[in-house]
Each structure stands twice: as C-alpha cells, then as structure tokens.
Design an enzyme around this catalytic site. Structure first.
Site, PDB file in Angstrom:
ATOM      1  CB  CYS A 181      -6.688  -0.394   5.119  1.00 28.01           C
ATOM      2  SG  CYS A 181      -4.955  -0.941   5.011  1.00 28.01           S
TER       3      CYS A 181
ATOM      4  CD  GLU B 128      -2.087   4.273   3.033  1.00 28.61           C
ATOM      5  OE1 GLU B 128      -1.737   3.514   2.087  1.00 28.61           O
ATOM      6  OE2 GLU B 128      -3.260   4.419   3.365  1.00 28.61           O
TER       7      GLU B 128
ATOM      8  CB  CYS C  25      -2.245   1.884   6.022  1.00 30.52           C
ATOM      9  SG  CYS C  25      -1.815   1.019   4.476  1.00 30.52           S
TER      10      CYS C  25
ATOM     11  CG  HIS D   4      -1.976  -1.008   1.214  1.00 31.33           C
ATOM     12  ND1 HIS D   4      -3.101  -0.919   1.991  1.00 31.33           N
ATOM     13  CD2 HIS D   4      -2.109  -2.165   0.508  1.00 31.33           C
ATOM     14  CE1 HIS D   4      -3.884  -1.961   1.773  1.00 31.33           C
ATOM     15  NE2 HIS D   4      -3.295  -2.733   0.886  1.00 31.33           N
TER      16      HIS D   4
END
Length: 153
Positions: A87, A59, A90, A57
C-alpha cells in the site's frame, strides 16, 4: 525460466510460509527481507488487529526487524519479498529505507501503490527508485487472501 525468476519464486515461497504464521485475526500477508548477499535478514506478518497498530503491516514489521538486525535504517541493497502488493504507507517505508528491490505476489486493486492504483516506487521524481517485480506466484498468494475472506463469511 531464468535464474532471476527461479530466485524470485523460491523467495516468494518463503514469504508464503511466513504469511501462514500470521495471527488469525489479521489478513495473512508475509514479508521477508534479504540482504545484498542473499541471506534472509528479517520477516514480518500483518499484526494490525493483533497489536492494534495501524502501521502493523507485514512490510513495516519486516523493515523494522531488518533495521534492528543490521543496526541501521538504511537497507541499501536489500530486497523485500511480500505476498501482497504494498500500500502507500508500505511503499513509503520501502523508499525511506532505501531498499533496492521489491518482489510481490498478488496485485491489490483497491490499495496497491506499486502499479495497481498508483506507482509510488517507480515515480521518477523521487530521489530513490526501487526495482519492482509483481505477480510472482500470483495465484498462490491471492489464495491466501481469498481463503481468509471466505472464512469471515
């Protein structure tokens, strides 16, 4: 508009630029980490499909890049600006790296862990809490997602 709001919007525009560099197979999400002095430290885009990495992801990629750039996993005083609400995974890395604040664009009602579904970052039972501001340039950041999924149909 306050100075804080102007800064948040300027930084989100940079995150949108980063999101537009996401590999075509991945959902366009851009993340930028700023240091305590306001300088840009690291960027990241979604790379889960491209790298076949479940943790790929934006992040996570940006946080790893920031830790390498600073030579420490502790990102005290840093701010993460990301085009989509983080999410749970993250949010965990944001907490674990001790970031000071998060600014995000579009809300994610299905997986958002910073207010939409749950609120991991502002849970008072954590040793560390994070300042959060959501919905910055929400329309523009949501359009990144809408455009991506329209192309798939």
């Amino acid at each position: 508009m306050s100075q804080f709001e102007r800064r948040a919007e300027a930084r989100m525009r940079r995150a949108i630029e980063v999101a537009r560099t996401t590999p075509t197979a991945d959902i366009p999400v851009g993340a930028v980490i700023y240091g305590p002095d306001g300088s840009e430290i690291a960027i990241g885009t979604n790379r889960r499909e491209t790298d076949q990495d479940p943790a790929g992801h934006a992040e996570v990629v940006a946080t790893r890049n920031a830790a390498r750039a600073l030579g420490t996993w502790r990102l005290d005083g840093c701010e993460l600006v990301v085009t989509l609400e983080p999410c749970t995974m993250c949010a965990g890395i944001i907490l674990g790296s001790r970031m000071k604040s998060v600014v995000f664009g579009a809300y994610e009602p299905k997986t958002g862990a910073v207010g939409s579904l749950i609120d991991v970052l502002r849970d008072p039972s954590h040793l560390h809490t994070v300042e959060v501001r959501g919905g910055v340039l929400e329309g523009e950041t949501a359009q990144l997602m809408t455009g991506f999924f329209e192309r798939l149909r």
